[in-house]
Scaffold this active site. Sequence first.
Site, PDB file in Angstrom:
ATOM      1  N   ASP A   1     -10.490  -2.572   6.459  1.00 32.20           N
ATOM      2  CA  ASP A   1     -10.682  -4.024   6.580  1.00 32.20           C
ATOM      3  C   ASP A   1     -12.172  -4.369   6.583  1.00 32.20           C
ATOM      4  OD1 ASP A   1     -10.650  -2.601   8.941  1.00 32.20           O
ATOM      5  OD2 ASP A   1      -9.848  -4.226  10.160  1.00 32.20           O
TER       6      ASP A   1
ATOM      7  N   TYR B   1       2.795   4.545  -1.757  1.00 34.46           N
ATOM      8  CA  TYR B   1       3.565   4.186  -2.952  1.00 34.46           C
ATOM      9  C   TYR B   1       4.568   5.272  -3.338  1.00 34.46           C
ATOM     10  CZ  TYR B   1       0.029   0.527  -3.626  1.00 34.46           C
ATOM     11  OH  TYR B   1      -0.799  -0.551  -3.460  1.00 34.46           O
TER      12      TYR B   1
ATOM     13  N   LYS C   1      -7.863   3.827   7.771  1.00 31.32           N
ATOM     14  CA  LYS C   1      -7.539   2.996   8.940  1.00 31.32           C
ATOM     15  C   LYS C   1      -7.205   3.963  10.075  1.00 31.32           C
ATOM     16  CE  LYS C   1      -6.682  -0.983   9.516  1.00 31.32           C
ATOM     17  NZ  LYS C   1      -7.517  -1.954  10.294  1.00 31.32           N
TER      18      LYS C   1
ATOM     19  N   ASP D   1      -6.237   0.524  -4.331  1.00 34.13           N
ATOM     20  CA  ASP D   1      -5.624  -0.475  -5.204  1.00 34.13           C
ATOM     21  C   ASP D   1      -6.249  -1.850  -4.921  1.00 34.13           C
ATOM     22  OD1 ASP D   1      -3.945  -1.809  -6.871  1.00 34.13           O
ATOM     23  OD2 ASP D   1      -2.106  -1.422  -5.757  1.00 34.13           O
TER      24      ASP D   1
ATOM     25  N   ASP E   1      -9.712  -3.869  -7.023  1.00 33.17           N
ATOM     26  CA  ASP E   1      -9.578  -5.193  -7.646  1.00 33.17           C
ATOM     27  C   ASP E   1     -10.621  -6.147  -7.079  1.00 33.17           C
ATOM     28  OD1 ASP E   1      -7.555  -4.507  -9.301  1.00 33.17           O
ATOM     29  OD2 ASP E   1      -6.156  -6.051  -8.628  1.00 33.17           O
TER      30      ASP E   1
END
Length: 369
Positions: free
Chosen positions: A227, A143, A194, A251, A255
């Site tokens: 994942d 970001y 990852k 992020d 959620d």
Amino acid sequence: MTKEKNILILPGDGIGPEIMEQAVKMLEWVEENSALTFNIDHDVVGGASIDKHGIPLTKGVIEKAKKADAVLFGAVGGPKWSNVDFNNRPEIGIIGLRKELGLFANLRSAIVFDSLIQASSLKPEIIKGLDLMIVRESTGGVYFGSPRGIETLPDGTRKGINTEVYTSKEIERIARVAFELARQRQNRVCSVDKCNVMESGLLWKDVVTEIHQKEYSDVELSHMLADNCAMQLVRQPLQFDVILTSNLFGDILSDLAAMLTGSLGMLPSATLGVKQSNDVIPALYEPIHGSAPDIAGQGKANPLAQILSLAMMLKYSFNERQISEKIVNACKSVLDQNYRTLDVMSKGMKEVNTQQMGQFILDQLKNVN
Ligand code: NAD
């Protein structure tokens, strides 16, 4: 020995002031029932600050927040300010504070209370007893990395670019937050990256492993690909205690974890910065939900996320674990007695308003202790 703490209270907009009023009741009870004394300062932020000062975050509030031992924040924003300049919108109140205080570690817990187990979309046997914490790096990664932007290519088509960047220092400091937290919980950290496809993920895994070996070998550490973590959160969420991850993965995964609990009005969060020379770690505690303008001023707001944010503050900023647990238990107990605000209401339960919910929790604290 009395411990004096400076707290800055910023209720913000919408339901912010209503739910904050309930949290402050608990703060008064804590002061009467512990060795803590509080210097409490209240101020405006977000839309309320735009109305009063023309800007969402004043220098005065930034200075007060820097001097405070902790900031207790409500929520900001709402349609009333939808026409203000983008760079002056109410949300700058919280974004600016995080930046000014250098808050790089976002802590989001997902807790399922037994009496609200039906609110989850998962089966009760999979979700019962859930209490996990996601530690998300929140000032670095994709970001904020450069190069970034949208370019027009020679053939007239366009290219969008963002770059995932992490330095070893950034990884070390967020890893320390996760390991320290784990020591106060079930002593387990799962670091998520990852590393199979990203170099920044490889570095992430290396640095976390190194810090673990050097400073936190007493904490159980595991690694998981992002994942797989998303799948495991839905398949077997109880396996997690603390999840440590980057800005982007945090992020999304936070959620996902929040929704496992089924109720937005129940979840607290914290953001922490770097320890200062006076040993204070800058910290801001707030519900994960927004200002809920659709129900503001109607007594419908659930104050639990705000009250649980206060409980987090007592635990992580003031090291008052017992008092913090008492507040969490009082919340559980009121839910066990079938009292519900509208957002978590179901058949056979007793509907209460924001103020009543706060009062029941306070009564519970007074009766049990
Ligand atoms: P929201 O979280 O405010 O509301 C989403 C839905 O959940 C609404 O239906 C609302 O009524 C309900 N809800 C939220 N909290 C509740 C509570 N405590 N009790 C009962 N019901 C509750 O999200 P939104 O509607 O997308 O955003 C509203 C405003 O809040 C926007 O201006 C947004 O920018 C702002 N916002 C602020 C923050 C923050 O201050 N940190 C975070 C998110 C959104």
